[in-house]
Each structure stands twice: as structure tokens, then as C-alpha cells.
Scaffold this motif. Structure first.
Motif, PDB file in Angstrom:
ATOM      1  N   ILE A  24      26.070  21.983   4.753  1.00 44.38           N
ATOM      2  CA  ILE A  24      25.220  21.069   3.996  1.00 44.38           C
ATOM      3  C   ILE A  24      26.119  20.395   2.968  1.00 44.38           C
ATOM      4  CG2 ILE A  24      23.166  20.851   2.553  1.00 44.38           C
ATOM      5  CD1 ILE A  24      22.607  22.152   5.338  1.00 44.38           C
ATOM      6  N   ASN A  25      26.215  19.069   3.010  1.00 46.07           N
ATOM      7  CA  ASN A  25      27.015  18.287   2.072  1.00 46.07           C
ATOM      8  C   ASN A  25      26.068  17.601   1.103  1.00 46.07           C
ATOM      9  OD1 ASN A  25      30.029  17.923   3.262  1.00 46.07           O
ATOM     10  ND2 ASN A  25      28.553  18.135   4.935  1.00 46.07           N
ATOM     11  N   VAL A  26      26.134  17.946  -0.198  1.00 42.77           N
ATOM     12  CA  VAL A  26      25.308  17.309  -1.222  1.00 42.77           C
ATOM     13  C   VAL A  26      26.028  16.027  -1.628  1.00 42.77           C
ATOM     14  CG1 VAL A  26      24.273  17.538  -3.517  1.00 42.77           C
ATOM     15  CG2 VAL A  26      24.471  19.555  -2.016  1.00 42.77           C
ATOM     16  N   LEU A  27      25.463  14.885  -1.224  1.00 37.97           N
ATOM     17  CA  LEU A  27      26.129  13.612  -1.485  1.00 37.97           C
ATOM     18  C   LEU A  27      26.087  13.243  -2.963  1.00 37.97           C
ATOM     19  CD1 LEU A  27      24.974  11.387   1.521  1.00 37.97           C
ATOM     20  CD2 LEU A  27      27.023  12.823   1.320  1.00 37.97           C
ATOM     21  N   SER A  28      27.139  12.563  -3.417  1.00 40.15           N
ATOM     22  CA  SER A  28      27.177  12.059  -4.789  1.00 40.15           C
ATOM     23  C   SER A  28      26.517  10.679  -4.825  1.00 40.15           C
ATOM     24  CB  SER A  28      28.619  11.994  -5.307  1.00 40.15           C
ATOM     25  OG  SER A  28      29.356  11.033  -4.592  1.00 40.15           O
ATOM     26  N   ILE A  83      31.203  23.925  -5.528  1.00 40.12           N
ATOM     27  CA  ILE A  83      30.999  22.654  -6.229  1.00 40.12           C
ATOM     28  C   ILE A  83      32.345  21.943  -6.207  1.00 40.12           C
ATOM     29  CG2 ILE A  83      30.464  21.566  -8.440  1.00 40.12           C
ATOM     30  CD1 ILE A  83      28.791  24.117  -9.075  1.00 40.12           C
ATOM     31  N   HIS A  84      32.336  20.645  -5.852  1.00 41.59           N
ATOM     32  CA  HIS A  84      33.599  19.912  -5.717  1.00 41.59           C
ATOM     33  C   HIS A  84      33.863  18.933  -6.842  1.00 41.59           C
ATOM     34  CE1 HIS A  84      34.109  21.725  -1.842  1.00 41.59           C
ATOM     35  NE2 HIS A  84      32.847  21.434  -1.598  1.00 41.59           N
ATOM     36  N   ASN A  85      32.821  18.461  -7.503  1.00 42.84           N
ATOM     37  CA  ASN A  85      33.017  17.556  -8.631  1.00 42.84           C
ATOM     38  C   ASN A  85      31.761  17.562  -9.498  1.00 42.84           C
ATOM     39  OD1 ASN A  85      31.165  15.325  -7.830  1.00 42.84           O
ATOM     40  ND2 ASN A  85      32.605  15.066  -6.143  1.00 42.84           N
ATOM     41  N   THR A  86      31.832  16.885 -10.615  1.00 43.91           N
ATOM     42  CA  THR A  86      30.699  16.866 -11.548  1.00 43.91           C
ATOM     43  C   THR A  86      29.939  15.541 -11.499  1.00 43.91           C
ATOM     44  OG1 THR A  86      32.166  16.139 -13.329  1.00 43.91           O
ATOM     45  CG2 THR A  86      31.775  18.526 -13.117  1.00 43.91           C
ATOM     46  N   ILE A 124      32.362  16.600   3.714  1.00 44.09           N
ATOM     47  CA  ILE A 124      32.585  15.201   3.348  1.00 44.09           C
ATOM     48  C   ILE A 124      33.304  15.128   2.005  1.00 44.09           C
ATOM     49  CG2 ILE A 124      31.460  13.010   2.805  1.00 44.09           C
ATOM     50  CD1 ILE A 124      29.246  13.893   4.833  1.00 44.09           C
ATOM     51  N   VAL A 125      34.461  14.466   2.005  1.00 44.65           N
ATOM     52  CA  VAL A 125      35.246  14.308   0.787  1.00 44.65           C
ATOM     53  C   VAL A 125      34.432  13.481  -0.210  1.00 44.65           C
ATOM     54  CG1 VAL A 125      37.355  13.310  -0.197  1.00 44.65           C
ATOM     55  CG2 VAL A 125      37.443  14.538   1.993  1.00 44.65           C
ATOM     56  N   GLY A 126      34.368  13.952  -1.451  1.00 44.32           N
ATOM     57  CA  GLY A 126      33.616  13.276  -2.499  1.00 44.32           C
ATOM     58  C   GLY A 126      32.210  13.824  -2.681  1.00 44.32           C
ATOM     59  N   ALA A 127      31.772  14.700  -1.777  1.00 40.97           N
ATOM     60  CA  ALA A 127      30.453  15.315  -1.947  1.00 40.97           C
ATOM     61  C   ALA A 127      30.459  16.154  -3.220  1.00 40.97           C
ATOM     62  CB  ALA A 127      30.100  16.178  -0.738  1.00 40.97           C
ATOM     63  N   VAL A 128      29.313  16.247  -3.870  1.00 37.65           N
ATOM     64  CA  VAL A 128      29.192  17.032  -5.097  1.00 37.65           C
ATOM     65  C   VAL A 128      29.416  18.515  -4.807  1.00 37.65           C
ATOM     66  CG1 VAL A 128      27.587  17.755  -6.921  1.00 37.65           C
ATOM     67  CG2 VAL A 128      27.627  15.374  -6.168  1.00 37.65           C
ATOM     68  N   ILE A 130      34.601   7.658   7.476  1.00 37.05           N
ATOM     69  CA  ILE A 130      34.161   8.667   6.495  1.00 37.05           C
ATOM     70  C   ILE A 130      35.230   9.755   6.434  1.00 37.05           C
ATOM     71  CG2 ILE A 130      32.445  10.435   5.948  1.00 37.05           C
ATOM     72  CD1 ILE A 130      30.359   8.629   7.330  1.00 37.05           C
ATOM     73  N   GLU A 131      35.763   9.958   5.227  1.00 34.26           N
ATOM     74  CA  GLU A 131      36.809  10.970   5.056  1.00 34.26           C
ATOM     75  C   GLU A 131      36.167  12.358   4.966  1.00 34.26           C
ATOM     76  OE1 GLU A 131      40.565  11.939   2.067  1.00 34.26           O
ATOM     77  OE2 GLU A 131      39.329  10.167   1.709  1.00 34.26           O
ATOM     78  N   TRP A 132      36.686  13.281   5.762  1.00 35.68           N
ATOM     79  CA  TRP A 132      36.174  14.650   5.743  1.00 35.68           C
ATOM     80  C   TRP A 132      37.309  15.610   6.061  1.00 35.68           C
ATOM     81  CZ3 TRP A 132      36.324  17.694  10.183  1.00 35.68           C
ATOM     82  CH2 TRP A 132      36.573  17.020  11.387  1.00 35.68           C
ATOM     83  N   ARG A 133      37.066  16.873   5.752  1.00 33.81           N
ATOM     84  CA  ARG A 133      38.002  17.940   6.091  1.00 33.81           C
ATOM     85  C   ARG A 133      37.176  19.132   6.562  1.00 33.81           C
ATOM     86  NH1 ARG A 133      38.005  21.741   1.998  1.00 33.81           N
ATOM     87  NH2 ARG A 133      37.229  21.026  -0.015  1.00 33.81           N
ATOM     88  N   PRO A 134      37.779  20.070   7.265  1.00 33.07           N
ATOM     89  CA  PRO A 134      37.006  21.228   7.722  1.00 33.07           C
ATOM     90  C   PRO A 134      36.609  22.136   6.551  1.00 33.07           C
ATOM     91  CG  PRO A 134      39.071  21.036   8.936  1.00 33.07           C
ATOM     92  CD  PRO A 134      39.130  20.059   7.813  1.00 33.07           C
ATOM     93  N   SER A 135      35.386  22.578   6.562  1.00 29.41           N
ATOM     94  CA  SER A 135      34.953  23.582   5.587  1.00 29.41           C
ATOM     95  C   SER A 135      35.602  24.909   5.966  1.00 29.41           C
ATOM     96  CB  SER A 135      33.430  23.713   5.595  1.00 29.41           C
ATOM     97  OG  SER A 135      32.995  24.360   6.783  1.00 29.41           O
ATOM     98  N   ARG A 136      35.395  25.900   5.174  1.00 29.20           N
ATOM     99  CA  ARG A 136      35.969  27.223   5.454  1.00 29.20           C
ATOM    100  C   ARG A 136      35.549  27.730   6.834  1.00 29.20           C
ATOM    101  NH1 ARG A 136      34.973  32.396   1.572  1.00 29.20           N
ATOM    102  NH2 ARG A 136      36.629  33.687   2.412  1.00 29.20           N
TER     103      ARG A 136
END
Length: 186
Positions: free
Chosen positions: A92-96, A161-164, A129-133, A117-123
């Protein structure tokens, strides 16, 4: 006093049952559109290694112990069918708030949804999705039939959490953001 309450409840339930078949879907959607929802993208990898995704506004936490979340895909969604065929593990990617385009692009029924769309593998190997909250990796435990949707209950296996940044919000048919204010008494 409680006996008068008991007498009115069956009448109210009867009235609701009588009204339910006459609800117009467009009006139902309009009324429920008065309640804002967050916007997430549910992702997985196809058996052939291609990223899959579906934009969802019906996502919620369910339980802290055990850690469970839920999302509600439409039964008619070809994206949901593809996600189901990939297995039971999702991200689940929480979009910013600035990721409106991503929410729209993933929501459109087309192939190659992740082009641009820039993305990387989750664990656990699903598209993050890069930039997701934030992200929540989870494993579907149960899928419940619910009218024209399903309710997918999933156990959380990893999250971060990836950013604020503020999250993307869907309200009255459009995207926006939310600026929090102190809660009463804070």
C-alpha cells in the motif's frame, strides 16, 4: 426512558429498509463524497515480473493487534483481478499531495501503468512508489463479498514513513491536500 428508545429503533430500521431500494447511485456517491478519503496505490508484481497497481480511496486501518489493514476494490476492476493473480502479497503506497498524476495514471485502465513512475522494490519485492508518504507491505488474509466491492483484510508485514509531505486526499470528486490543525484540548 429506555423503553421509548426501544420502540423507536424498529420503526427507524423499517424506514431505512424501505428507503434503501430507492437510493439513486449518483446521489449516494455525492453524499458519501462529502467525506474525504486518503488516496493509496495498491501494488504487486505480476508472475512475469511486471509492476501492477490500482488506485484506491477506500483504505483503512483495522486492528493494532494483530496489525491489520483493509482496502475495498471494485468487483469489476481488471486491476484487482491482475493483483489477485499475482498472489496475496501487496504494498500500500500512501500518495503525497503532489502525486495526483500518479493517482490518476494508475487509476486509468491501461497497460504499462508504471511508465514514467519512479519506483523501487519494497522489502517484500512489491513496487514502492518513490515520493510516497509511507508504505505498508501486507499479506491478504481474507476477502469478503460486499455488494459491488470486496473487502480485503490484510496482515501488515512491514511499513515505514518516507517523508513528512502531506498526503493526497480525495474529496467531492477531486484531489487536494490537508493541513492539520491542533486537536481540541491539545
Amino acid at each position: 426512558m429506555s423503553s421509548s428508545i426501544c420502540r423507536t429503533v424498529p420503526t427507524t430500521r423499517k424506514r431505512i429498509k424501505q428507503m434503501a431500494p430507492t437510493l439513486e447511485p449518483a446521489f449516494f456517491r455525492e453524499v458519501l463524497g462529502q467525506y474525504p478519503t486518503g488516496v493509496v496505490v495498491v501494488t504487486a508484481m505480476s508472475p512475469s515480473g511486471e509492476p501492477l497497481g490500482m488506485t484506491v480511496g477506500t483504505f483503512t486501518s483495522v486492528s493494532l493487534d494483530p496489525p491489520l489493514v483493509a482496502f475495498m476494490p471494485s468487483k469489476s476492476s481488471s486491476s484487482w483481478r491482475a493483483l489477485q493473480e499475482s498472489g496475496k502479497r501487496y504494498c500500500i503506497n500512501v500518495l503525497s499531495a503532489d502525486q495526483q498524476r500518479i493517482g490518476r495514471d494508475i487509476a486509468v485502465r491501461k497497460s504499462d501503468k508504471f511508465t514514467g513512475i519512479e519506483w523501487r522494490p519494497s522489502r517484500h519485492g512489491n513496487p514502492l512508489i518513490v515520493g510516497a508518504v509511507a508504505h505498508i507491505d501486507c499479506d491478504a488474509e481474507t476477502v469478503h463479498d460486499a455488494g459491488d466491492h470486496y473487502i480485503v483484510i490484510a496482515r501488515v508485514s512491514d511499513l515505514d514513513i518516507h517523508n513528512t509531505e502531506y498526503p493526497l486526499v480525495f474529496f467531492r470528486g477531486g484531489y487536494g491536500s490537508f493541513t492539520p490543525q491542533p486537536a481540541a484540548g491539545s
